[in-house]
Design a protein around this motif. Structure first.
Motif, PDB file in Angstrom:
ATOM      1  N   TRP A 192      30.260  49.816  43.615  1.00 35.71           N
ATOM      2  CA  TRP A 192      31.276  48.733  43.881  1.00 35.71           C
ATOM      3  C   TRP A 192      32.402  49.136  44.203  1.00 35.71           C
ATOM      4  N   LEU A 193      32.957  48.300  45.289  1.00 38.52           N
ATOM      5  CA  LEU A 193      34.504  48.461  45.759  1.00 38.52           C
ATOM      6  C   LEU A 193      35.092  47.388  45.202  1.00 38.52           C
ATOM      7  N   ILE A 194      36.529  47.709  45.145  1.00 39.64           N
ATOM      8  CA  ILE A 194      37.447  46.594  44.660  1.00 39.64           C
ATOM      9  C   ILE A 194      37.760  46.030  46.158  1.00 39.64           C
ATOM     10  N   ASN A 195      37.576  44.525  45.795  1.00 39.00           N
ATOM     11  CA  ASN A 195      37.889  43.717  47.120  1.00 39.00           C
ATOM     12  C   ASN A 195      39.262  42.971  46.876  1.00 39.00           C
ATOM     13  N   SER A 196      39.747  42.677  45.678  1.00 40.40           N
ATOM     14  CA  SER A 196      40.981  42.257  45.217  1.00 40.40           C
ATOM     15  C   SER A 196      41.251  42.166  43.790  1.00 40.40           C
ATOM     16  N   ALA A 197      42.432  42.226  43.341  1.00 40.54           N
ATOM     17  CA  ALA A 197      42.954  42.421  42.063  1.00 40.54           C
ATOM     18  C   ALA A 197      44.040  41.359  41.509  1.00 40.54           C
ATOM     19  N   TYR A 198      43.918  40.845  40.392  1.00 38.30           N
ATOM     20  CA  TYR A 198      45.076  40.026  40.214  1.00 38.30           C
ATOM     21  C   TYR A 198      45.469  40.284  38.607  1.00 38.30           C
ATOM     22  N   HIS A 199      46.840  40.073  38.399  1.00 37.40           N
ATOM     23  CA  HIS A 199      47.424  40.354  37.152  1.00 37.40           C
ATOM     24  C   HIS A 199      47.731  39.114  36.465  1.00 37.40           C
ATOM     25  N   HIS A 200      47.236  38.646  35.328  1.00 35.11           N
ATOM     26  CA  HIS A 200      47.606  37.624  34.564  1.00 35.11           C
ATOM     27  C   HIS A 200      48.822  37.756  33.643  1.00 35.11           C
ATOM     28  N   LYS A 201      50.095  37.400  34.083  1.00 32.84           N
ATOM     29  CA  LYS A 201      51.077  38.036  33.289  1.00 32.84           C
ATOM     30  C   LYS A 201      51.322  37.365  31.843  1.00 32.84           C
ATOM     31  N   THR A 202      51.107  36.350  31.315  1.00 35.34           N
ATOM     32  CA  THR A 202      51.283  35.836  30.202  1.00 35.34           C
ATOM     33  C   THR A 202      50.191  36.453  29.204  1.00 35.34           C
ATOM     34  N   ALA A 203      49.131  36.572  29.599  1.00 37.01           N
ATOM     35  CA  ALA A 203      47.892  37.107  28.864  1.00 37.01           C
ATOM     36  C   ALA A 203      47.890  38.835  29.086  1.00 37.01           C
ATOM     37  N   ASP A 204      48.800  39.410  30.027  1.00 36.22           N
ATOM     38  CA  ASP A 204      48.699  40.742  30.504  1.00 36.22           C
ATOM     39  C   ASP A 204      47.185  41.129  30.590  1.00 36.22           C
ATOM     40  N   THR A 205      46.314  40.596  31.228  1.00 39.72           N
ATOM     41  CA  THR A 205      45.169  41.057  31.758  1.00 39.72           C
ATOM     42  C   THR A 205      44.913  41.135  33.158  1.00 39.72           C
ATOM     43  N   PHE A 206      43.970  41.764  33.385  1.00 37.02           N
ATOM     44  CA  PHE A 206      43.689  42.060  34.675  1.00 37.02           C
ATOM     45  C   PHE A 206      42.208  41.637  35.253  1.00 37.02           C
ATOM     46  N   GLU A 207      42.309  40.916  36.563  1.00 37.33           N
ATOM     47  CA  GLU A 207      40.945  40.352  36.840  1.00 37.33           C
ATOM     48  C   GLU A 207      40.695  41.003  38.318  1.00 37.33           C
ATOM     49  N   VAL A 208      39.304  41.679  38.444  1.00 37.64           N
ATOM     50  CA  VAL A 208      39.021  42.498  39.513  1.00 37.64           C
ATOM     51  C   VAL A 208      37.960  41.743  40.421  1.00 37.64           C
ATOM     52  N   GLU A 209      38.118  41.626  41.376  1.00 38.52           N
ATOM     53  CA  GLU A 209      36.852  41.127  42.317  1.00 38.52           C
ATOM     54  C   GLU A 209      36.179  42.449  42.840  1.00 38.52           C
ATOM     55  N   LEU A 210      34.854  42.760  42.755  1.00 37.73           N
ATOM     56  CA  LEU A 210      34.140  43.743  43.179  1.00 37.73           C
ATOM     57  C   LEU A 210      33.249  43.422  43.972  1.00 37.73           C
ATOM     58  N   LYS A 211      32.855  44.097  45.040  1.00 33.87           N
ATOM     59  CA  LYS A 211      31.927  43.745  46.234  1.00 33.87           C
ATOM     60  C   LYS A 211      31.119  44.991  46.552  1.00 33.87           C
ATOM     61  N   ASN A 212      29.692  44.854  46.664  1.00 32.31           N
ATOM     62  CA  ASN A 212      28.766  45.572  46.774  1.00 32.31           C
ATOM     63  C   ASN A 212      27.965  45.160  47.861  1.00 32.31           C
ATOM     64  N   GLY A 213      27.895  45.578  49.001  1.00 27.46           N
ATOM     65  CA  GLY A 213      27.431  44.766  50.190  1.00 27.46           C
ATOM     66  C   GLY A 213      27.686  43.295  50.263  1.00 27.46           C
ATOM     67  N   ALA A 214      26.714  42.482  50.475  1.00 27.95           N
ATOM     68  CA  ALA A 214      27.049  41.065  50.300  1.00 27.95           C
ATOM     69  C   ALA A 214      27.256  40.533  48.918  1.00 27.95           C
ATOM     70  N   GLU A 215      27.040  41.294  47.915  1.00 27.20           N
ATOM     71  CA  GLU A 215      27.292  40.911  46.350  1.00 27.20           C
ATOM     72  C   GLU A 215      28.533  40.835  45.908  1.00 27.20           C
ATOM     73  N   THR A 216      28.956  39.882  45.327  1.00 27.12           N
ATOM     74  CA  THR A 216      30.345  40.185  44.648  1.00 27.12           C
ATOM     75  C   THR A 216      30.354  39.672  43.170  1.00 27.12           C
ATOM     76  N   LYS A 217      31.152  40.154  42.514  1.00 29.71           N
ATOM     77  CA  LYS A 217      31.452  39.775  41.150  1.00 29.71           C
ATOM     78  C   LYS A 217      32.778  39.927  40.588  1.00 29.71           C
TER      79      LYS A 217
END
Length: 102
Positions: free
Chosen positions: A65-90
């Motif tokens: 899986w490759l990192i497609n995009s990443a986000y930081h939620h500042k108040t919760a201090d959490t990170f959201e990462v969108e991964l991509k593997n071919g046409a599939e994303t999660k």
């Protein structure tokens, strides 16, 4: 006299109706602003992810899986990462220690 009163009544009604229509959009905008919470989600570069999250992404579960995009939620201090593997994303959420959040 009746014609004058009728014309005056129509004029007053027209002015009131025009003012009521003009006031509605501004009230709607104010109520939308008040109900919409401020989103603290900020897009970041993959390089800006904490080392703990990067290490978690190197695990067997995310191999291929490759990192497609990443986000930081500042108040919760959490990170959201969108991964991509071919046409599939999660999208996976991590805390700052690199632990997966369900």
């Amino acid at each position: 006299m009746k014609k004058v009163m009728f014309a005056l009544g129509g004029l007053v009604f027209g002015v009131v109706a025009a003012n009521a229509q003009a006031a509605q959009p501004s009230n709607a905008a104010v109520s939308t602003e008040q109900t919409a919470p401020q989103d603290d989600k900020v897009k970041i570069k993959a390089e800006e992810l904490p080392q703990t999250v990067k290490t978690a992404l190197e695990g067997e579960e995310y191999r291929g899986w490759l990192i497609n995009s990443a986000y930081h939620h500042k108040t919760a201090d959490t990170f959201e990462v969108e991964l991509k593997n071919g046409a599939e994303t999660k999208t996976i959420k991590f805390d700052k220690e690199g632990k997966k959040i369900s």
